[in-house]
Motif scaffolding. Structure first.
Motif, PDB file in Angstrom:
ATOM      1  N   TYR A 173      -3.071  69.005  28.592  1.00 56.79           N
ATOM      2  CA  TYR A 173      -4.324  68.951  29.349  1.00 56.79           C
ATOM      3  C   TYR A 173      -4.026  69.143  30.839  1.00 56.79           C
ATOM      4  CZ  TYR A 173      -5.610  66.400  25.081  1.00 56.79           C
ATOM      5  OH  TYR A 173      -5.795  66.018  23.782  1.00 56.79           O
ATOM      6  N   ASP A 174      -4.963  69.726  31.546  1.00 61.77           N
ATOM      7  CA  ASP A 174      -4.766  69.871  32.988  1.00 61.77           C
ATOM      8  C   ASP A 174      -5.129  68.558  33.682  1.00 61.77           C
ATOM      9  OD1 ASP A 174      -7.589  69.803  33.280  1.00 61.77           O
ATOM     10  OD2 ASP A 174      -7.712  71.984  33.146  1.00 61.77           O
ATOM     11  N   ASN A 175      -4.839  68.489  34.965  1.00 60.82           N
ATOM     12  CA  ASN A 175      -5.033  67.235  35.700  1.00 60.82           C
ATOM     13  C   ASN A 175      -6.483  66.773  35.718  1.00 60.82           C
ATOM     14  OD1 ASN A 175      -2.358  66.833  36.310  1.00 60.82           O
ATOM     15  ND2 ASN A 175      -2.455  67.838  38.315  1.00 60.82           N
ATOM     16  N   ALA A 176      -7.406  67.712  35.671  1.00 59.63           N
ATOM     17  CA  ALA A 176      -8.821  67.333  35.695  1.00 59.63           C
ATOM     18  C   ALA A 176      -9.188  66.479  34.490  1.00 59.63           C
ATOM     19  CB  ALA A 176      -9.694  68.590  35.749  1.00 59.63           C
ATOM     20  N   VAL A 177      -8.571  66.758  33.356  1.00 59.83           N
ATOM     21  CA  VAL A 177      -8.823  65.957  32.152  1.00 59.83           C
ATOM     22  C   VAL A 177      -8.238  64.562  32.318  1.00 59.83           C
ATOM     23  CG1 VAL A 177      -8.306  65.735  29.692  1.00 59.83           C
ATOM     24  CG2 VAL A 177      -8.956  67.958  30.633  1.00 59.83           C
ATOM     25  N   TYR A 178      -7.009  64.486  32.786  1.00 60.69           N
ATOM     26  CA  TYR A 178      -6.362  63.186  32.948  1.00 60.69           C
ATOM     27  C   TYR A 178      -7.067  62.317  33.989  1.00 60.69           C
ATOM     28  CZ  TYR A 178      -2.302  64.503  30.112  1.00 60.69           C
ATOM     29  OH  TYR A 178      -1.472  64.868  29.076  1.00 60.69           O
ATOM     30  N   GLN A 179      -7.664  62.942  34.978  1.00 55.44           N
ATOM     31  CA  GLN A 179      -8.295  62.181  36.052  1.00 55.44           C
ATOM     32  C   GLN A 179      -9.658  61.623  35.667  1.00 55.44           C
ATOM     33  OE1 GLN A 179      -8.260  65.172  39.107  1.00 55.44           O
ATOM     34  NE2 GLN A 179      -6.127  64.762  39.715  1.00 55.44           N
ATOM     35  N   ASP A 180     -10.275  62.180  34.658  1.00 58.94           N
ATOM     36  CA  ASP A 180     -11.623  61.771  34.260  1.00 58.94           C
ATOM     37  C   ASP A 180     -11.541  60.930  32.987  1.00 58.94           C
ATOM     38  OD1 ASP A 180     -14.212  61.604  33.164  1.00 58.94           O
ATOM     39  OD2 ASP A 180     -14.812  63.493  34.090  1.00 58.94           O
ATOM     40  N   PRO A 181     -11.774  59.598  33.057  1.00 60.60           N
ATOM     41  CA  PRO A 181     -11.637  58.736  31.882  1.00 60.60           C
ATOM     42  C   PRO A 181     -12.503  59.159  30.696  1.00 60.60           C
ATOM     43  CG  PRO A 181     -11.742  57.406  33.871  1.00 60.60           C
ATOM     44  CD  PRO A 181     -12.061  58.817  34.275  1.00 60.60           C
ATOM     45  N   LYS A 182     -13.735  59.569  30.949  1.00 58.01           N
ATOM     46  CA  LYS A 182     -14.610  59.965  29.849  1.00 58.01           C
ATOM     47  C   LYS A 182     -14.150  61.270  29.213  1.00 58.01           C
ATOM     48  CE  LYS A 182     -18.791  57.598  31.446  1.00 58.01           C
ATOM     49  NZ  LYS A 182     -20.228  57.747  31.859  1.00 58.01           N
ATOM     50  N   LEU A 183     -13.777  62.217  30.054  1.00 57.07           N
ATOM     51  CA  LEU A 183     -13.301  63.498  29.540  1.00 57.07           C
ATOM     52  C   LEU A 183     -12.005  63.300  28.754  1.00 57.07           C
ATOM     53  CD1 LEU A 183     -13.732  66.531  29.371  1.00 57.07           C
ATOM     54  CD2 LEU A 183     -12.571  66.763  31.581  1.00 57.07           C
ATOM     55  N   PHE A 184     -11.129  62.458  29.282  1.00 57.03           N
ATOM     56  CA  PHE A 184      -9.873  62.195  28.582  1.00 57.03           C
ATOM     57  C   PHE A 184     -10.135  61.507  27.240  1.00 57.03           C
ATOM     58  CE2 PHE A 184      -6.189  59.691  27.390  1.00 57.03           C
ATOM     59  CZ  PHE A 184      -5.160  60.611  27.524  1.00 57.03           C
ATOM     60  N   PHE A 185     -11.064  60.563  27.228  1.00 60.73           N
ATOM     61  CA  PHE A 185     -11.393  59.881  25.967  1.00 60.73           C
ATOM     62  C   PHE A 185     -11.867  60.878  24.922  1.00 60.73           C
ATOM     63  CE2 PHE A 185     -14.728  57.982  23.285  1.00 60.73           C
ATOM     64  CZ  PHE A 185     -13.939  57.109  22.544  1.00 60.73           C
ATOM     65  N   ASN A 186     -12.727  61.803  25.318  1.00 58.50           N
ATOM     66  CA  ASN A 186     -13.210  62.806  24.361  1.00 58.50           C
ATOM     67  C   ASN A 186     -12.063  63.665  23.832  1.00 58.50           C
ATOM     68  OD1 ASN A 186     -15.878  61.951  24.617  1.00 58.50           O
ATOM     69  ND2 ASN A 186     -16.329  63.384  26.279  1.00 58.50           N
ATOM     70  N   LYS A 187     -11.138  64.008  24.703  1.00 57.44           N
ATOM     71  CA  LYS A 187      -9.972  64.780  24.268  1.00 57.44           C
ATOM     72  C   LYS A 187      -9.101  63.954  23.317  1.00 57.44           C
ATOM     73  CE  LYS A 187     -10.307  68.697  26.603  1.00 57.44           C
ATOM     74  NZ  LYS A 187     -10.346  70.039  25.942  1.00 57.44           N
ATOM     75  N   LEU A 188      -8.973  62.669  23.607  1.00 56.31           N
ATOM     76  CA  LEU A 188      -8.158  61.803  22.766  1.00 56.31           C
ATOM     77  C   LEU A 188      -8.773  61.641  21.374  1.00 56.31           C
ATOM     78  CD1 LEU A 188      -5.679  59.601  23.051  1.00 56.31           C
ATOM     79  CD2 LEU A 188      -7.596  58.040  22.793  1.00 56.31           C
ATOM     80  N   VAL A 189     -10.087  61.477  21.320  1.00 54.30           N
ATOM     81  CA  VAL A 189     -10.781  61.388  20.030  1.00 54.30           C
ATOM     82  C   VAL A 189     -10.485  62.635  19.202  1.00 54.30           C
ATOM     83  CG1 VAL A 189     -13.052  61.384  18.922  1.00 54.30           C
ATOM     84  CG2 VAL A 189     -12.601  59.853  20.845  1.00 54.30           C
ATOM     85  N   HIS A 190     -10.549  63.784  19.846  1.00 54.20           N
ATOM     86  CA  HIS A 190     -10.278  65.047  19.167  1.00 54.20           C
ATOM     87  C   HIS A 190      -8.819  65.143  18.734  1.00 54.20           C
ATOM     88  CE1 HIS A 190      -9.139  69.389  19.215  1.00 54.20           C
ATOM     89  NE2 HIS A 190     -10.235  69.482  18.476  1.00 54.20           N
ATOM     90  N   GLU A 191      -7.916  64.725  19.614  1.00 55.10           N
ATOM     91  CA  GLU A 191      -6.485  64.823  19.301  1.00 55.10           C
ATOM     92  C   GLU A 191      -6.123  63.945  18.102  1.00 55.10           C
ATOM     93  OE1 GLU A 191      -3.216  66.899  19.775  1.00 55.10           O
ATOM     94  OE2 GLU A 191      -4.768  67.012  21.319  1.00 55.10           O
ATOM     95  N   ARG A 192      -6.656  62.762  18.060  1.00 54.98           N
ATOM     96  CA  ARG A 192      -6.364  61.879  16.930  1.00 54.98           C
ATOM     97  C   ARG A 192      -7.006  62.409  15.650  1.00 54.98           C
ATOM     98  NH1 ARG A 192      -4.005  56.942  17.947  1.00 54.98           N
ATOM     99  NH2 ARG A 192      -4.691  56.259  15.887  1.00 54.98           N
ATOM    100  N   GLN A 193      -8.166  63.029  15.756  1.00 51.69           N
ATOM    101  CA  GLN A 193      -8.813  63.612  14.582  1.00 51.69           C
ATOM    102  C   GLN A 193      -7.921  64.668  13.938  1.00 51.69           C
ATOM    103  OE1 GLN A 193     -12.509  65.613  15.463  1.00 51.69           O
ATOM    104  NE2 GLN A 193     -12.937  66.097  13.314  1.00 51.69           N
TER     105      GLN A 193
END
Length: 682
Positions: free
Chosen positions: A577-597
């Motif tokens: 993920y780029d830094n913008a994803v890591y910096q945004d808690p909500k955006l990162f959470f959505n990515k994490l939900v997808h990654e675990r799926q």
């Protein structure tokens, strides 16, 4: 605890070897005579038999990765199973019809009594093992640690499914007392988390660091540290951390069992526990993300040449874990699950039941091999009843990391003339183009219409008539829809995960052994990243390490979050993920939900993840879609138009966050209360 006599309910332990990992987990013979605890625990064989009974209760309804008959929680919004009447049993499960009075009243009810059986046995062993004169002091400590780990682990299994449960006296309940005297109320969720994590912390001091090949199923220090992190994660998650919607989940005194006040420090504890495990793994070299090197060969259909991921300016020219230059992402993921590796050869495997025999009949069920039998096409001798939902199939990204978009995906079918249009797969001709150029985990997990099933162990015919054949799910095809039958995929999309290239259940073939991936190092890495993401930027917590040797400063640090995510992405051949994803808690959470799926598909994680995040209502109430299985090959374009699975409606209500306590248990335990939404029978 009484010093009287106890019924020795130990399963016969045939040695202590890896073969015995399957033996002691599938044997449930009982000694009929009563023997004094002194006699039992002074004898090495009797002590190990006592311990093996505790292990045996990890099976049956306590299995964590298994097929639909025994492990329904392996099916959330990602998989569906067919069992007559267009998946009627799956429909009832999705509607929450598994309590008393429903047709599921007799299903999946052993997890509670089996867990408490083992908890009782483990407590007695812990309090008496010191009497043994056949063990060395080191062995006594380890056996005690095994029993302590198992006792805590059974509470963990109960907590995930039933929510807060009664914590029994650590000296073991005195079963000479009456039922009323043995009635225990539920402890709070926090009390359960505290007990389990503290017991795992103590077990980490007691357990051996490593097991030889013959004892690989027994827990280690790493297993205790890993479970500790997992339990802290659940205690920090929204379901159990400031969940005011569960204010009515109480005991009979009115004590609220789910914490009503949000406590951010719980996330810091989870992060610190995960960091304990990560640092332990790095210091010892015992655990890491498993990878396979680049393979360049064209003569082995079961092990094709490595497909190099799309060029990337950062990751294409760096070795793992900084890039993917030196690995085969497809085989690196596939080999973890399909039996290619012995458990002792898999550095990603932290805890496993081994060749679990995952049925209530512990002597006859076939574990993960039986799960594969449920997934194999009928033409390969399988039951052909486990299907992937359209939602899960579409969740896999493109090879270059962008989301799959059905609206813009290419139309048509693979031919000899369009090979240049899908350079990042081995998809054969006549397969729909929507299945091309997907990320490597897709091809290791999903059996799309027209994929090749190797069946390399098939021997009949003395040619390849039964091997390396495309299998089709069109109506009228060998593996397609069958009117009045149940051996067909209700979504038209199958499951490849856990399937080895040699697996075949007919034509003289066989299904190779494989071990249950109960807890992987990949999970610990993502636990670390998720926990850090939930901390307020700029705020830090000082938390002692598990052994008190150091203090962790825990804060929301992007580089530390990347430490947890990047190895997973690199192994998959996908950009970080780029830094913008890591910096945004909500955006990162959505990515994490997808990654675990994606990463934990078919590992019994999704069901519980959606609940602990409190987003199950959003995801599991959606209708189940799949391919149009009513369509034959002559109208194949229509097959790929997503349709709602006929006669399968889904919904989600609050009661489905926790499982119900059975009527018999409520009747026996006067202090037990029912989970919210389920019938209490008072």
């Amino acid at each position: 605890m009484k010093k009287g006599k106890y019924i020795l309910m130990g399963a016969i332990l045939v040695g202590l070897g890896f073969t015995s990992c399957s033996d002691y987990l599938n044997v449930d013979r009982y000694f009929k005579e009563q023997q004094s605890n002194d006699h039992i625990f002074e004898n090495k064989d009797y002590t190990l038999q006592w311990l093996s009974f505790c292990y045996s209760r990890l099976q049956g309804d306590n299995i964590e990765v298994g097929h639909s008959d025994i492990c329904p929680t392996n099916f959330s919004d990602d998989q569906a199973f067919n069992e007559g009447n267009n998946g009627d049993r799956y429909r009832k499960f999705k509607l929450g019809e598994y309590g008393y009075g429903y047709s599921y009243g007799g299903y999946y009810t052993n997890s509670w009594p089996w867990a408490y059986d083992a908890i009782y046995q483990a407590s007695i062993l812990i309090n008496n093992i010191y009497k043994n004169k056949d063990f060395t002091q080191e062995e006594i400590t380890d056996v005690k640690g095994q029993a302590r780990f198992l006792r805590a682990y059974f509470y963990w299994l109960l907590l995930k499914k039933y929510g807060p449960v009664p914590i029994m006296p650590i000296e073991g309940a005195d079963y000479t007392k009456s039922y009323e005297e043995l009635s225990f109320p539920r402890n709070t969720y926090d009390e359960c988390v505290e007990f389990i994590t503290s017991e795992m912390q103590q077990a980490a001091f007691e357990l051996f660091e490593r097991r030889d090949n013959l004892n690989i199923c027994r827990p280690t220090k790493g297993a205790a540290l890993a479970v500790r992190a997992k339990v802290f994660l659940y205690g920090a998650s929204p379901l159990a951390n400031g969940n005011t919607e569960m204010a009515d989940f109480t005991d009979k005194s009115g004590r609220i069992l789910i914490p009503q006040e949000y406590d951010e420090s719980k996330w810091a504890k989870a992060a610190a526990a995960a960091k304990d495990m990560i640092e332990y793994a790095e210091e010892t070299g015992f655990y890491r993300i498993y990878t396979v090197g680049v393979r360049k060969q064209d003569n082995d259909k079961s092990y094709p040449s490595t497909i190099t991921p799309p060029p990337h300016e950062i990751y294409s020219n760096k070795n793992f874990p900084e890039g993917w230059q030196n690995i085969d992402p497809f085989e690196s993921y596939r080999a973890i699950f399909n039996g290619e590796l012995y458990a002792a050869e898999n550095p990603e495997l932290i805890f496993t039941r081994g060749l679990n025999k995952d049925g209530n009949n512990l002597e006859t069920a076939q574990g993960i091999a039986d799960l594969v039998r449920h997934q194999l096409p009928a033409s390969c001798g399988g039951w052909n009843i486990h299907g992937v939902t359209q939602k899960q199939c579409d969740a896999y990204d493109m090879a270059w990391g962008e989301p799959f978009d059905r609206a813009t995906c290419p139309d048509g079918y693979v031919t000899n003339d369009n090979k240049q249009d899908h350079l990042y797969d081995h998809v054969p001709n006549d397969v729909h183009m929507e299945y091309t150029n997907r990320e490597p985990r897709f091809y290791a997990s999903i059996a799309y219409n027209g994929c090749v099933w190797d069946c390399a162990s098939a021997v009949e015919g003395k040619d390849e008539h039964y091997r390396y054949i495309q299998r089709w799910y069109y109506r009228g095809a060998d593996d397609g829809r069958i009117n009045g039958g149940q051996n067909w995929l209700i979504t038209g999309i199958g499951v490849k995960k856990y399937v080895h290239p040699t697996d075949c259940a007919n034509h003289g073939g066989s299904i190779c052994d494989k071990v249950e991936p109960t807890l992987r190092y990949a999970d610990i890495l993502l636990i670390y990243a998720e926990s850090l993401n939930n901390l307020t930027p700029g705020k830090s917590y000082d938390i002692a390490s598990w052994d008190g040797s150091k203090t962790h400063t825990i804060k929301r640090d992007i580089e530390e979050m990347r430490r947890g995510v990047k190895p997973i992405r690199m192994r998959a051949g996908l950009p970080d993920y780029d830094n913008a994803v890591y910096q945004d808690p909500k955006l990162f959470f959505n990515k994490l939900v997808h990654e675990r799926q994606i990463e934990f598909f078919n590992e019994n994680q999704r069901f519980f993840d959606l609940r602990r995040w409190k987003i199950a209502e959003e995801h599991e109430s959606e209708q189940i879609y799949g391919c149009n299985t009513l369509v034959n090959r002559d109208h194949r374009d229509a097959f790929y138009t997503p349709v709602r699975v006929a006669n399968l409606q889904t919904s989600f209500s609050r009661k489905q966050y926790f499982w119900p306590i059975t009527y018999d248990e409520l009747k026996r335990n006067k202090n037990m209360t029912q989970a919210p939404g389920w019938q209490d029978y008072d």
